[in-house]
Design a protein around this motif. Sequence first.
Motif, PDB file in Angstrom:
ATOM      1  N   TRP A 359       1.012  -1.191  -0.055  1.00 29.69           N
ATOM      2  CA  TRP A 359       0.065   0.052  -0.098  1.00 29.69           C
ATOM      3  C   TRP A 359       0.760   1.314   0.243  1.00 29.69           C
ATOM      4  CZ3 TRP A 359      -1.343   3.519   4.154  1.00 29.69           C
ATOM      5  CH2 TRP A 359      -2.279   4.464   4.144  1.00 29.69           C
ATOM      6  N   GLN A 362       2.195   1.757  -3.225  1.00 33.81           N
ATOM      7  CA  GLN A 362       1.292   2.416  -4.421  1.00 33.81           C
ATOM      8  C   GLN A 362       1.060   3.753  -4.021  1.00 33.81           C
ATOM      9  OE1 GLN A 362      -1.946  -0.352  -3.541  1.00 33.81           O
ATOM     10  NE2 GLN A 362      -1.333  -2.041  -4.389  1.00 33.81           N
ATOM     11  N   LYS A 363       0.968   4.140  -2.846  1.00 34.71           N
ATOM     12  CA  LYS A 363       0.483   5.506  -2.391  1.00 34.71           C
ATOM     13  C   LYS A 363       1.816   6.343  -3.177  1.00 34.71           C
ATOM     14  CE  LYS A 363      -2.704   6.045   0.854  1.00 34.71           C
ATOM     15  NZ  LYS A 363      -3.721   7.240   0.585  1.00 34.71           N
ATOM     16  N   ALA A 408      -7.232  -5.933   2.465  1.00 31.63           N
ATOM     17  CA  ALA A 408      -7.534  -4.842   3.188  1.00 31.63           C
ATOM     18  C   ALA A 408      -7.724  -5.107   4.709  1.00 31.63           C
ATOM     19  CB  ALA A 408      -9.120  -4.181   2.638  1.00 31.63           C
ATOM     20  N   VAL A 426      -6.307   0.483   5.090  1.00 26.78           N
ATOM     21  CA  VAL A 426      -5.332   0.222   4.343  1.00 26.78           C
ATOM     22  C   VAL A 426      -6.076  -0.987   3.528  1.00 26.78           C
ATOM     23  CG1 VAL A 426      -3.397  -0.919   3.912  1.00 26.78           C
ATOM     24  CG2 VAL A 426      -3.492   0.620   5.992  1.00 26.78           C
ATOM     25  N   THR A 427      -5.939  -0.557   2.093  1.00 29.85           N
ATOM     26  CA  THR A 427      -6.743  -1.438   1.215  1.00 29.85           C
ATOM     27  C   THR A 427      -5.677  -1.566  -0.069  1.00 29.85           C
ATOM     28  OG1 THR A 427      -7.891   0.419   0.256  1.00 29.85           O
ATOM     29  CG2 THR A 427      -8.928  -0.899   1.647  1.00 29.85           C
ATOM     30  N   ASP A 428      -5.910  -2.521  -1.037  1.00 29.16           N
ATOM     31  CA  ASP A 428      -5.157  -2.840  -2.291  1.00 29.16           C
ATOM     32  C   ASP A 428      -5.675  -1.837  -3.042  1.00 29.16           C
ATOM     33  OD1 ASP A 428      -4.315  -3.540  -4.700  1.00 29.16           O
ATOM     34  OD2 ASP A 428      -4.252  -5.766  -4.292  1.00 29.16           O
ATOM     35  N   ARG A 429      -4.671  -0.665  -3.590  1.00 28.55           N
ATOM     36  CA  ARG A 429      -5.808   0.010  -4.312  1.00 28.55           C
ATOM     37  C   ARG A 429      -5.933  -0.135  -5.835  1.00 28.55           C
ATOM     38  NH1 ARG A 429      -4.668   5.517  -2.296  1.00 28.55           N
ATOM     39  NH2 ARG A 429      -4.285   6.381  -4.155  1.00 28.55           N
TER      40      ARG A 429
END
Length: 489
Positions: A359, A362-363, A408, A426-429
């Motif tokens: 995460w 990804q962010k 998530a 928190v999640t898989d985007r």
Amino acid sequence: MIPPIVLPQLVPSRTCLQCDVCCRFPDPDSALRPYFTENEITWALAGSVEETAFPNRRGSQVILVPEPHGDGYLCPAFETATSTCRIYEQRPFDCQLYPLALMWDEPHEQVLLGWDTKCPFMREEIPAEIQRHADRVRALLDRPDIQDHVVAHPRLIGRFQEDVIVLAHLPRLTEAVAGQWGPMPLHRFTLDDIPHMTASLDRSGLCGPQSLAAYSPVYHYMWNGLLAYWWMDLQGALCLFAQSPDGWFMPLPPIGAGSIDAPLFDAMGLLRRRNGDSAVSRVENVPSQLVPELERLGYRVTPKEPDYLYRAADLAALAGDRYKSQRALCNRFEREQSFEMHSYQMSDRQDCRALLGDWSRQKQAKGLESFGVMLLADASSAHEVLWSQASVLRVTGRIVRTHGRLCAYTFGYWLTSTTFCVLLEVTDRTLPGLAQYLFRETCRTALAEGAEYINAMDDAGLPGLRASKQAYHPALLIPNFVAVPARES
Ligand code: SF4
């Protein structure tokens, strides 16, 4: 670099190498993790311990790392392959002292030298030899340079532990610590202090359904790895202090039944003692009802980011045009994914850790604001605390798995019986609609359990976060203020 202090050792290294007590800890927030002074941090960095292990370069307890093949946590200087310390010759005073320990007596009035019975060597050695060793160390503790070392870093003195056998009282060190930091007992904020803080919050009248999320112990406790939290009862109120790399501040106003005037006066005196005239001395998370009193007392009060408060029923239903896009995303996730949702269990910790890493990447790849990147880097130790202590902290967690993979997780807590605070999510985007789905389900569960309101915390001043929190149409933005003594403004 100043050469490290060297203390005599009693336990032979052959014993240490066979033992599995030292340098390993059951939880990431263990009060017993070693403390490094500024000079010891410099030595540790030269010995290739990572910079991220030390939240405060002027002196801090080390941030522990997860054990690679186990459920516990390790000092980052510990070599698992050889069960040795990578910086043994330059290890900190705190480690050299062990299995002796400096601690306060129970009323927190006297510094004691004790022997920690958690060290298995204690069971083999004759007490007379231990006493002789303690006498040698006690004499060293009277040496001015070593005394200055301890006085400058009061966190080297732990809180009273029943399984530590008292070997000596240290009146000179007690006096020196009081001379520098004041005679009042300042306590490290630990899990054991949570009931006291909860009771103080109940008495204060500052904690209601529409209060700031900060009026809960867990909100602060989870950051204990990064900021050292301390507390003290002053004039009938509990005063919480946070020690940051910039200095000391109060993360909450004094918490008690009466006026904040007298306790705040004493607490500010303590901050001045620690910070000098630095503007870092301040009170955070001031609710609007205390603003007039603080202004009357001569504080400059300025607004900061408010908390977002929603009606639980609105977020559980996501009805009408104003929630059209969130509803569409929830539907899309339900339509496209095969998934399961469960309550968080300790056994999910390793998968949560992997997701947090993904995460964060990804962010950052999406060009997160630099402040946001810093918040993410800081967040991992707080997440570790929640994963490891969720049940003790009365934090509820939920996870989502798609095809068995954890994609998530979310944690939250009850601020009051009718307000549930969503602490983090928190999640898989890469899975469209997952974040919206998890948030809606969290709100539905809270509503079913009696929530009238959902507090989603503040937006940390991040425009992206602000836009998504606004898009859920808060019922109220709970005002939040910072108060600085006017003379320092
Ligand atoms: S610094 Fe060395 S001796 Fe101290 S806890 Fe870490 S690994 Fe163990």
